[in-house]
Design a protein around this motif. Structure first.
Motif, PDB file in Angstrom:
ATOM      1  N   TYR A 249       0.830  -1.212   0.000  1.00 14.46           N
ATOM      2  CA  TYR A 249       0.000   0.000   0.000  1.00 14.46           C
ATOM      3  C   TYR A 249       0.864   1.261   0.000  1.00 14.46           C
ATOM      4  O   TYR A 249       0.427   2.315  -0.467  1.00 14.46           O
ATOM      5  N   ILE A 250       2.096   1.166   0.473  1.00  9.60           N
ATOM      6  CA  ILE A 250       3.009   2.307   0.416  1.00  9.60           C
ATOM      7  C   ILE A 250       3.461   2.537  -1.024  1.00  9.60           C
ATOM      8  O   ILE A 250       3.519   3.685  -1.509  1.00  9.60           O
ATOM      9  N   ARG A 251       3.753   1.443  -1.713  1.00 17.66           N
ATOM     10  CA  ARG A 251       4.131   1.570  -3.133  1.00 17.66           C
ATOM     11  C   ARG A 251       2.963   2.108  -3.950  1.00 17.66           C
ATOM     12  O   ARG A 251       3.151   2.900  -4.885  1.00 17.66           O
ATOM     13  N   THR A 252       1.740   1.697  -3.586  1.00 18.33           N
ATOM     14  CA  THR A 252       0.559   2.204  -4.283  1.00 18.33           C
ATOM     15  C   THR A 252       0.398   3.711  -4.055  1.00 18.33           C
ATOM     16  O   THR A 252       0.087   4.471  -4.977  1.00 18.33           O
ATOM     17  N   ALA A 253       0.610   4.126  -2.806  1.00 19.96           N
ATOM     18  CA  ALA A 253       0.501   5.559  -2.496  1.00 19.96           C
ATOM     19  C   ALA A 253       1.524   6.371  -3.277  1.00 19.96           C
ATOM     20  O   ALA A 253       1.230   7.465  -3.772  1.00 19.96           O
ATOM     21  N   ARG A 260       6.591  12.639  -0.585  1.00 18.84           N
ATOM     22  CA  ARG A 260       7.290  11.859   0.434  1.00 18.84           C
ATOM     23  C   ARG A 260       6.721  12.133   1.830  1.00 18.84           C
ATOM     24  O   ARG A 260       6.551  11.192   2.625  1.00 18.84           O
ATOM     25  N   PHE A 261       6.433  13.395   2.129  1.00 24.70           N
ATOM     26  CA  PHE A 261       5.927  13.742   3.464  1.00 24.70           C
ATOM     27  C   PHE A 261       4.607  13.041   3.735  1.00 24.70           C
ATOM     28  O   PHE A 261       4.388  12.479   4.819  1.00 24.70           O
ATOM     29  N   ALA A 262       3.691  13.053   2.773  1.00 29.09           N
ATOM     30  CA  ALA A 262       2.380  12.428   2.957  1.00 29.09           C
ATOM     31  C   ALA A 262       2.510  10.920   3.125  1.00 29.09           C
ATOM     32  O   ALA A 262       1.830  10.315   3.965  1.00 29.09           O
ATOM     33  N   VAL A 263       3.385  10.305   2.346  1.00 29.67           N
ATOM     34  CA  VAL A 263       3.575   8.856   2.428  1.00 29.67           C
ATOM     35  C   VAL A 263       4.134   8.455   3.785  1.00 29.67           C
ATOM     36  O   VAL A 263       3.663   7.505   4.427  1.00 29.67           O
ATOM     37  N   HIS A 267       0.747   7.851   6.145  1.00 28.85           N
ATOM     38  CA  HIS A 267       0.453   6.441   5.879  1.00 28.85           C
ATOM     39  C   HIS A 267       1.376   5.491   6.650  1.00 28.85           C
ATOM     40  O   HIS A 267       0.902   4.580   7.320  1.00 28.85           O
ATOM     41  N   ALA A 268       2.675   5.707   6.555  1.00 26.21           N
ATOM     42  CA  ALA A 268       3.613   4.761   7.156  1.00 26.21           C
ATOM     43  C   ALA A 268       3.731   4.926   8.670  1.00 26.21           C
ATOM     44  O   ALA A 268       3.682   3.936   9.413  1.00 26.21           O
ATOM     45  N   LEU A 269       3.879   6.159   9.146  1.00 19.06           N
ATOM     46  CA  LEU A 269       4.166   6.383  10.562  1.00 19.06           C
ATOM     47  C   LEU A 269       3.040   5.887  11.458  1.00 19.06           C
ATOM     48  O   LEU A 269       3.294   5.303  12.519  1.00 19.06           O
ATOM     49  N   LYS A 270       1.789   6.113  11.057  1.00 23.75           N
ATOM     50  CA  LYS A 270       0.660   5.714  11.892  1.00 23.75           C
ATOM     51  C   LYS A 270       0.685   4.217  12.177  1.00 23.75           C
ATOM     52  O   LYS A 270       0.392   3.780  13.297  1.00 23.75           O
ATOM     53  N   ASN A 271       1.044   3.431  11.198  1.00 22.80           N
ATOM     54  CA  ASN A 271       1.091   1.976  11.377  1.00 22.80           C
ATOM     55  C   ASN A 271       2.383   1.508  12.028  1.00 22.80           C
ATOM     56  O   ASN A 271       2.454   0.380  12.515  1.00 22.80           O
ATOM     57  N   ALA A 272       3.414   2.348  12.015  1.00 22.52           N
ATOM     58  CA  ALA A 272       4.704   1.955  12.597  1.00 22.52           C
ATOM     59  C   ALA A 272       4.801   2.278  14.080  1.00 22.52           C
ATOM     60  O   ALA A 272       5.756   1.875  14.733  1.00 22.52           O
ATOM     61  N   LEU A 273       3.812   3.005  14.616  1.00 20.05           N
ATOM     62  CA  LEU A 273       3.908   3.454  16.007  1.00 20.05           C
ATOM     63  C   LEU A 273       3.441   2.426  17.033  1.00 20.05           C
ATOM     64  O   LEU A 273       3.614   2.647  18.237  1.00 20.05           O
ATOM     65  N   ASN A 274       2.846   1.304  16.590  1.00 18.58           N
ATOM     66  CA  ASN A 274       2.335   0.321  17.557  1.00 18.58           C
ATOM     67  C   ASN A 274       3.418  -0.202  18.493  1.00 18.58           C
ATOM     68  O   ASN A 274       3.233  -0.217  19.718  1.00 18.58           O
TER      69      ASN A 274
END
Length: 351
Positions: A249-253, A260-263, A267-274
């Protein structure tokens, strides 16, 4: 969920019961006479006996343990007198002639040295330690997440290598060693330029304004205490970001033309914070315990410094109360984290 929460509460109660037993046994087999420590080496026999009676030291060890449990229990068995009610601040439940079964706040007894209530002593220092721990965690989280993102985005560059080196150094350096180096370098060598002191508390006394908050005294203890969790958060964020940035989904974005900032941040940071959130929840209680030597090094008036000073003076009620408080914080945080995990992932309840 209710049965899961009750089971966790029962485990927490069992842990606290074990801590109470260990604390009592540990501080009642140590050498030394608390009565003589209180009255001094030249005290007469009558004075020593009066102090032993006052603190219950004239009774057998099993009876002292029962009295200790009775003091800590929220439901206790006490004499039905005005003096006892004022001492324990209890609410009578079941009157039994000269005694009463009552509801009360756990009683941590009094200091051998100052004769003050241990709860009062802890109440004066715990807020300062909470401020230090929370500020250290915020510092570690903000800087750690930022460095972890930069390290992942610029993988295998000098930026990544520098961030990894910093993380390894932060994990490897004990807090007491880092505290001495930081206090000496920034507070003594560079003190005239940084304006920072080697020691100081959150509150200082001003001859004109009285007691005032001195935030600059937080800087060096916060850096010292937050260094280790910061290093771990850097590595956790970097590892999680590298995994997320390789997802479809990152490649799709990126293929849709997102910048780069939006990706990265949307998208990436929200899922990486768990994993980072998991680390933060576990580290807060550890920071409270780890503040002991940091507070002592920097002369910061908090729970840690108070406990170390009490240990030096063999003021065991203060030390025991501090240990029990830290253990309770650990248990409460672990229970809350487990329950939050169960809400987030129902599979946890079935494990």
């Amino acid at each position: 969920m209710w049965s899961y929460a009750l089971r966790k509460l029962f485990y927490g109660f069992a842990v606290m019961a074990g801590v109470v037993v260990v604390v009592f046994v540990l501080f009642n087999i140590l050498p030394g006479d608390p009565a003589r420590m209180t009255m001094g080496q030249r005290a007469d026999v009558q004075s020593l006996e009066a102090v032993r009676k006052e603190f219950g030291l004239d009774k057998s060890k099993p009876m002292q343990f029962l009295l200790f449990i009775n003091d800590l229990s929220p439901v206790g068995y006490h004499e039905n007198t005005a003096q006892e009610q004022e001492k324990y601040n209890y609410i009578p439940l079941i009157p039994l002639s000269s005694h009463v079964i009552a509801l009360k706040i756990p009683y941590l007894r009094r200091s051998y040295q100052t004769k003050r209530e241990v709860a009062t002593i802890l109440g004066e220092t715990v807020p300062n330690t909470f401020v230090l721990a929370i500020t250290s965690m915020v510092f570690a989280t903000l800087i750690g997440v930022f460095l972890g993102i930069v390290s992942a985005v610029y993988k295998n560059t000098w930026v990544d290598n520098a961030a990894n080196a910093f993380a390894i150094l932060g994990i490897s350096a004990p807090a007491f060693f880092a505290g001495i180096i930081i206090a000496w370098f920034f507070g003594f060598v560079l003190g005239p330029y940084t304006g920072l002191n080697m020691s100081g508390s959150l509150y200082s006394y001003d001859p004109f304004r009285g007691e005032v908050i001195t935030l600059k005294n937080l800087i060096l203890p916060v850096i010292t205490l937050g260094l280790r969790p910061l290093a771990i958060i850097v590595q956790l964020t970097r590892t999680a970001m590298l995994d997320i940035l390789g997802q479809d989904y990152i490649r799709t974005a990126r293929a849709k033309g997102l910048g780069r900032f939006a990706v990265i941040y949307k998208h990436a940071l929200k899922n990486a914070l768990n994993p980072v959130i998991t680390a933060i929840s576990g580290w807060f209680a550890s920071l409270l315990a780890g503040s002991f030597f940091v507070e002592y090094i920097f002369g910061y008036n908090g729970l840690g410094r108070t406990t170390v000073k009490a240990l030096e003076m063999s003021d065991f009620p203060v030390v025991m109360g501090s240990i029990l408080f830290i253990a309770l914080i650990f248990v409460i945080i672990n229970i809350l984290v487990d329950i939050l995990y169960a809400f987030a992932d129902p599979r946890v309840k079935l494990a």
